[in-house]
Each structure stands twice: as C-alpha cells, then as structure tokens.
Motif scaffolding. Structure first.
Motif, PDB file in Angstrom:
ATOM      1  N   UNK A  46      17.261  35.347 -19.301  1.00 15.20           N
ATOM      2  CA  UNK A  46      18.333  36.164 -19.874  1.00 15.20           C
ATOM      3  C   UNK A  46      19.550  35.317 -20.220  1.00 15.20           C
ATOM      4  N   UNK A  47      19.908  34.424 -19.320  1.00 14.21           N
ATOM      5  CA  UNK A  47      21.059  33.552 -19.562  1.00 14.21           C
ATOM      6  C   UNK A  47      20.818  32.646 -20.766  1.00 14.21           C
ATOM      7  N   UNK A  48      19.613  32.102 -20.847  1.00 15.25           N
ATOM      8  CA  UNK A  48      19.268  31.225 -21.976  1.00 15.25           C
ATOM      9  C   UNK A  48      19.316  32.006 -23.282  1.00 15.25           C
ATOM     10  N   UNK A  49      18.730  33.194 -23.292  1.00 16.55           N
ATOM     11  CA  UNK A  49      18.760  34.035 -24.490  1.00 16.55           C
ATOM     12  C   UNK A  49      20.171  34.389 -24.899  1.00 16.55           C
ATOM     13  N   UNK A  50      21.012  34.692 -23.925  1.00 15.97           N
ATOM     14  CA  UNK A  50      22.414  35.007 -24.220  1.00 15.97           C
ATOM     15  C   UNK A  50      23.148  33.835 -24.827  1.00 15.97           C
ATOM     16  N   UNK A  51      22.908  32.644 -24.291  1.00 15.19           N
ATOM     17  CA  UNK A  51      23.569  31.454 -24.836  1.00 15.19           C
ATOM     18  C   UNK A  51      23.070  31.161 -26.244  1.00 15.19           C
ATOM     19  N   UNK A  52      21.760  31.299 -26.457  1.00 14.41           N
ATOM     20  CA  UNK A  52      21.208  31.050 -27.792  1.00 14.41           C
ATOM     21  C   UNK A  52      21.769  32.042 -28.808  1.00 14.41           C
ATOM     22  N   UNK A  53      21.948  33.276 -28.412  1.00 11.77           N
ATOM     23  CA  UNK A  53      22.487  34.289 -29.322  1.00 11.77           C
ATOM     24  C   UNK A  53      23.969  34.054 -29.604  1.00 11.77           C
ATOM     25  N   UNK A  54      24.694  33.544 -28.615  1.00 21.28           N
ATOM     26  CA  UNK A  54      26.131  33.357 -28.760  1.00 21.28           C
ATOM     27  C   UNK A  54      26.498  32.078 -29.507  1.00 21.28           C
ATOM     28  N   UNK A  55      25.651  31.067 -29.402  1.00 19.54           N
ATOM     29  CA  UNK A  55      25.964  29.787 -30.060  1.00 19.54           C
ATOM     30  C   UNK A  55      25.280  29.777 -31.423  1.00 19.54           C
ATOM     31  N   UNK A  56      26.075  29.961 -32.437  1.00 19.69           N
ATOM     32  CA  UNK A  56      25.599  29.993 -33.831  1.00 19.69           C
ATOM     33  C   UNK A  56      25.854  28.635 -34.476  1.00 19.69           C
ATOM     34  N   UNK A  57      25.206  28.367 -35.607  1.00 19.86           N
ATOM     35  CA  UNK A  57      25.462  27.093 -36.286  1.00 19.86           C
ATOM     36  C   UNK A  57      26.942  26.871 -36.614  1.00 19.86           C
ATOM     37  N   UNK A  58      27.682  27.954 -36.830  1.00 19.44           N
ATOM     38  CA  UNK A  58      29.100  27.799 -37.166  1.00 19.44           C
ATOM     39  C   UNK A  58      30.023  27.981 -35.956  1.00 19.44           C
ATOM     40  N   UNK A  59      29.457  28.021 -34.742  1.00 17.43           N
ATOM     41  CA  UNK A  59      30.276  28.155 -33.532  1.00 17.43           C
ATOM     42  C   UNK A  59      31.132  26.912 -33.344  1.00 17.43           C
ATOM     43  N   UNK A  60      32.300  27.128 -32.791  1.00 15.75           N
ATOM     44  CA  UNK A  60      33.173  25.996 -32.494  1.00 15.75           C
ATOM     45  C   UNK A  60      32.634  25.255 -31.270  1.00 15.75           C
ATOM     46  N   UNK A  70      28.660  28.901 -18.974  1.00 10.50           N
ATOM     47  CA  UNK A  70      28.240  30.215 -18.466  1.00 10.50           C
ATOM     48  C   UNK A  70      26.744  30.214 -18.140  1.00 10.50           C
ATOM     49  N   UNK A  71      25.943  29.661 -19.036  1.00 12.36           N
ATOM     50  CA  UNK A  71      24.499  29.566 -18.821  1.00 12.36           C
ATOM     51  C   UNK A  71      24.180  28.753 -17.573  1.00 12.36           C
ATOM     52  N   UNK A  72      24.734  27.569 -17.476  1.00 14.19           N
ATOM     53  CA  UNK A  72      24.388  26.659 -16.383  1.00 14.19           C
ATOM     54  C   UNK A  72      24.941  27.167 -15.049  1.00 14.19           C
ATOM     55  N   UNK A  73      26.147  27.723 -15.050  1.00 11.88           N
ATOM     56  CA  UNK A  73      26.679  28.307 -13.814  1.00 11.88           C
ATOM     57  C   UNK A  73      25.824  29.490 -13.364  1.00 11.88           C
ATOM     58  N   UNK A  74      25.396  30.300 -14.312  1.00  9.97           N
ATOM     59  CA  UNK A  74      24.531  31.427 -13.980  1.00  9.97           C
ATOM     60  C   UNK A  74      23.205  30.973 -13.405  1.00  9.97           C
ATOM     61  N   UNK A  75      22.643  29.908 -13.974  1.00 12.40           N
ATOM     62  CA  UNK A  75      21.385  29.364 -13.464  1.00 12.40           C
ATOM     63  C   UNK A  75      21.576  28.799 -12.057  1.00 12.40           C
ATOM     64  N   UNK A  76      22.724  28.177 -11.819  1.00 17.96           N
ATOM     65  CA  UNK A  76      23.015  27.667 -10.472  1.00 17.96           C
ATOM     66  C   UNK A  76      23.108  28.825  -9.488  1.00 17.96           C
TER      67      UNK A  76
END
Length: 172
Positions: A46-60, A70-76
């Motif tokens: 879920x965390x990985x999917x959320x990060x993939x959805x949030x990080x777009x090619x035009x993301x800063x 957020x992804x890595x802290x959640x996985x920890x």
C-alpha cells in the motif's frame, strides 16, 4: 477458609502453566507467522502504491522526497510492528525451533533497521541539490544491500515447518 486457601494457591499454578508454554506446534506457529507477515506485506505494498501514485514525472524533488520518506518510514513502522509480534511468539516445537524463530525475528529487525536508516538518510537530503536524485539512488542502493544482508528465513531446515507453511491457509 480452606477452600479460599486452595483457590489462592491454584492461581499461581494456573499462571505458571500459562506462562510455561514454551513452544507451539509447527502448524500453529506457521499460522501465526503468516498471520503477521501477510499484513506487513500488504502495508508495504500500500505504501509503495501510494508513493508511486503521488510521484509523477512532473513532481518536484521536494514532493518526491516527502513521498519517499513517508514510504520508507511507513515500511520501518510496519516492519517494527511485525517484528514485535513475532518476537512474542514462542519457538515452534520442531528441532532447532528456537533458531528458526530467532531467524525470522532477526530478519524483521534487519528490515526495520534498514528502512529506518534509509528514512533518516532520505530525510536529510537537500531536495534542491543538483545531484538529489543521484543521492536518492545511492540511499536506495544502501537500503537494498542492508535489507539483503539480513538472515534469510526462507531457507528453513525443518520438514515440519515447510509442510506447515505449504498447507496453512494464512500462508497462501
């Protein structure tokens, strides 16, 4: 009076009997382990999917950094929860059961620590640096190396546990 005394004496014995459970059957242990690892894997997915959805090619780079942290802290956190659950289990009642249990617990401790270290490193990166993505890549490489260096519980040496993991519904 005598009845009350017998009752008072039986309470510690019941407590000791409950605490004396030092092992679980292979089937019960596999059920507990898979019941813990299933939600752990689901949460990381879920965390990985959320990060993939949030990080777009035009993301800063700042957005990418925030989502990765957020992804890595959640996985920890998920790894810590799974670790703590497995650490509470008694050893499976098989030859070398304590070692098997310790291997599973150590593998999750390695995952937890690797994710925690990576989260700290990612959090410390300057998203405005020209080499930001190179540094992210280096952190992720170190994360993969640290994670892979941990004990491998998939190399079970117990026929009973292999059979239990192959047959209990929670492990499918």
């Amino acid at each position: 009076m005598r009845r009350r005394l017998l009752l008072l004496l039986s309470v510690p014995l019941l407590f000791l009997a409950a605490c004396g459970a030092e092992a679980m059957t292979a089937r019960d242990w596999a059920t507990s382990v898979c019941g813990t690892l299933g939600p752990w894997r689901t949460r990381i997915g879920e965390l990985t999917g959320g990060a993939q959805a949030a990080i777009k090619p035009d993301s800063t780079p700042q957005t990418a950094k925030e989502e990765l942290v957020k992804l890595i802290q959640g996985a920890a956190g998920a790894s810590s929860t799974a670790h703590d659950s497995l650490a509470k289990l008694p050893a499976p009642d098989v030859e070398g059961g304590a070692g098997v249990r310790d291997t599973f617990v150590a593998a999750l401790a390695t995952a937890r620590d690797a994710y925690g270290q990576a989260a700290a490193e990612l959090g410390g990166l300057d998203a405005s640096a020209a080499d930001f993505y190179d540094r992210v890549s280096a952190v992720m490489t170190r994360l993969n190396s640290a994670y892979s260096a941990g004990p491998d519980p998939s190399s079970l040496d117990s026929k009973e546990l292999k059979e239990a993991f192959d047959t209990v519904p929670e492990c499918r």
